[in-house]
Design a protein around this motif. Structure first.
Motif, PDB file in Angstrom:
ATOM      1  N   THR A   3      33.274  27.234  86.456  1.00 54.61           N
ATOM      2  CA  THR A   3      33.244  27.298  85.244  1.00 54.61           C
ATOM      3  C   THR A   3      32.473  28.375  84.669  1.00 54.61           C
ATOM      4  O   THR A   3      31.360  28.898  85.246  1.00 54.61           O
ATOM      5  CB  THR A   3      31.845  25.661  84.837  1.00 54.61           C
ATOM      6  OG1 THR A   3      32.728  24.645  84.787  1.00 54.61           O
ATOM      7  CG2 THR A   3      31.677  26.332  83.530  1.00 54.61           C
ATOM      8  N   GLN A  96      39.379  29.452  74.275  1.00 53.28           N
ATOM      9  CA  GLN A  96      39.781  28.387  74.337  1.00 53.28           C
ATOM     10  C   GLN A  96      39.734  28.182  75.966  1.00 53.28           C
ATOM     11  O   GLN A  96      39.411  26.735  76.374  1.00 53.28           O
ATOM     12  CB  GLN A  96      41.376  27.774  73.733  1.00 53.28           C
ATOM     13  CG  GLN A  96      41.680  28.494  72.404  1.00 53.28           C
ATOM     14  CD  GLN A  96      42.400  28.589  71.712  1.00 53.28           C
ATOM     15  OE1 GLN A  96      43.463  28.862  72.501  1.00 53.28           O
ATOM     16  NE2 GLN A  96      43.235  28.464  70.611  1.00 53.28           N
ATOM     17  N   ARG A  97      40.280  28.077  76.849  1.00 53.15           N
ATOM     18  CA  ARG A  97      40.428  28.370  78.388  1.00 53.15           C
ATOM     19  C   ARG A  97      38.753  28.524  79.230  1.00 53.15           C
ATOM     20  O   ARG A  97      38.250  27.674  79.972  1.00 53.15           O
ATOM     21  CB  ARG A  97      41.211  29.172  79.381  1.00 53.15           C
ATOM     22  CG  ARG A  97      42.009  29.283  79.067  1.00 53.15           C
ATOM     23  CD  ARG A  97      43.117  31.061  79.571  1.00 53.15           C
ATOM     24  NE  ARG A  97      42.541  31.779  80.168  1.00 53.15           N
ATOM     25  CZ  ARG A  97      42.493  33.024  79.545  1.00 53.15           C
ATOM     26  NH1 ARG A  97      43.774  32.892  78.779  1.00 53.15           N
ATOM     27  NH2 ARG A  97      42.497  34.354  79.698  1.00 53.15           N
ATOM     28  N   SER A  98      37.910  29.062  78.187  1.00 50.33           N
ATOM     29  CA  SER A  98      36.405  29.259  79.025  1.00 50.33           C
ATOM     30  C   SER A  98      35.312  28.277  77.944  1.00 50.33           C
ATOM     31  O   SER A  98      34.559  27.809  78.025  1.00 50.33           O
ATOM     32  CB  SER A  98      35.954  30.537  78.973  1.00 50.33           C
ATOM     33  OG  SER A  98      36.838  31.027  79.855  1.00 50.33           O
ATOM     34  N   ASN A  99      36.339  27.169  77.162  1.00 52.95           N
ATOM     35  CA  ASN A  99      35.522  26.645  76.012  1.00 52.95           C
ATOM     36  C   ASN A  99      34.178  27.172  75.606  1.00 52.95           C
ATOM     37  O   ASN A  99      33.264  26.583  75.699  1.00 52.95           O
ATOM     38  CB  ASN A  99      35.070  25.431  76.745  1.00 52.95           C
ATOM     39  CG  ASN A  99      34.345  24.062  75.737  1.00 52.95           C
ATOM     40  OD1 ASN A  99      35.144  24.084  74.468  1.00 52.95           O
ATOM     41  ND2 ASN A  99      33.720  22.610  76.774  1.00 52.95           N
ATOM     42  N   SER A 101      32.548  27.973  71.681  1.00 53.18           N
ATOM     43  CA  SER A 101      33.460  28.561  70.827  1.00 53.18           C
ATOM     44  C   SER A 101      33.021  29.603  69.973  1.00 53.18           C
ATOM     45  O   SER A 101      33.980  29.252  68.927  1.00 53.18           O
ATOM     46  CB  SER A 101      32.852  26.488  70.253  1.00 53.18           C
ATOM     47  OG  SER A 101      31.626  27.073  70.184  1.00 53.18           O
ATOM     48  N   THR A 104      36.306  31.448  69.478  1.00 54.92           N
ATOM     49  CA  THR A 104      37.612  30.207  69.222  1.00 54.92           C
ATOM     50  C   THR A 104      37.593  29.676  67.464  1.00 54.92           C
ATOM     51  O   THR A 104      38.885  29.585  66.671  1.00 54.92           O
ATOM     52  CB  THR A 104      38.333  28.877  69.473  1.00 54.92           C
ATOM     53  OG1 THR A 104      36.964  28.315  69.977  1.00 54.92           O
ATOM     54  CG2 THR A 104      38.284  29.317  71.327  1.00 54.92           C
TER      55      THR A 104
END
Length: 252
Positions: A3, A96-99, A101, A104
């Protein structure tokens, strides 16, 4: 999968950009040049002083509105041409892969500091060689990532493929016979089948002529001095070309 903490990642990108920008400035000394110009159509960022010119390829990361205090990624901006915002989709996919926002969402409340963070992240993700922020226009800050140096001869070859149109501004060049126009249906023959915004090979150009020119060409058996004189080829922009095609053929 490990993460990644967004704040730590953003700070690391900013620190790396500071070092990268120092090296970039040391190598190219952009402050020496009196003029700058970036063009979405060509994807070129040009610096010049007198006869000296320096060219780079770039992409537009996004824009920060000082009036609204909002950031907009260029992938979400319909006014930005596809060729100079395509790379920002890499940042979106990374987000998107790393979340993340912030990478994105297309447009949201932000500040100038974050705008530089986003630019630093974009530089890291796309392996940019430097960044540039042009002078503000109507309280709008535009952020560019420079991707590569372009030799002046190569840059001129790219620029030669474009023309300043009185109607449609700066567009790719196209060639039509002197008879084709925006008001009369007189037929539309092409050197090859075309579609608007299509990619062209380096040696290709949009070329079209009317029915009368086609009759003369067939009679002569080729494009020769006589058929070329009759056609009276003229230079137009790509947009004008496809407007004439639409008028004559009723489709694009």
């Amino acid at each position: 999968m490990e993460t990644i903490d967004y704040n730590s990642f953003a700070k690391k990108c900013v620190d790396d950009l500071k070092s990268l920008q120092d090296r970039f400035q040391e190598e190219y000394d952009l402050n020496w040049y009196e003029n700058w110009f970036y063009n979405q159509a060509t994807g070129l960022l040009t610096f010049s002083s007198n006869e000296v010119e320096l060219n780079f390829k770039y992409f537009e990361v996004g824009s920060f509105s000082e009036k609204l205090n909002t950031w907009m990624w260029s992938w979400d901006n319909d006014d930005t041409l596809d060729n100079v915002k395509e790379k920002t989709k890499l940042i979106k996919r990374f987000g998107q892969r790393s979340n993340f926002s912030r990478l994105t969402n297309g447009c949201f409340q932000s500040d100038e500091f974050e705008a530089w963070e986003f630019t630093a992240i974009a530089t890291k993700v796309t392996n940019g060689i430097g960044v540039y922020r042009p002078v503000n226009h109507e309280q709008l800050q535009i952020f560019l990532v420079i991707t590569e140096f372009v030799d002046n001869e190569v840059a001129q070859n790219i620029k030669d493929k474009y023309v300043q149109c009185d109607i449609h501004e700066y567009k790719r060049i196209a060639f039509v016979c002197q008879h084709l126009n925006h008001t009369s249906k007189i037929g539309f023959e092409e050197a090859f089948e075309t579609s608007e915004d299509m990619e062209l090979m380096e040696e290709e150009d949009f070329q079209a002529w009317c029915n009368e020119c086609e009759v003369v060409r067939l009679k002569e058996g080729e494009w020769n001095d006589k058929s070329m004189e009759f056609s009276g080829i003229k230079l137009v922009c790509e947009k004008c070309y496809f407007e004439m095609k639409e008028l004559n053929l009723g489709h694009r």
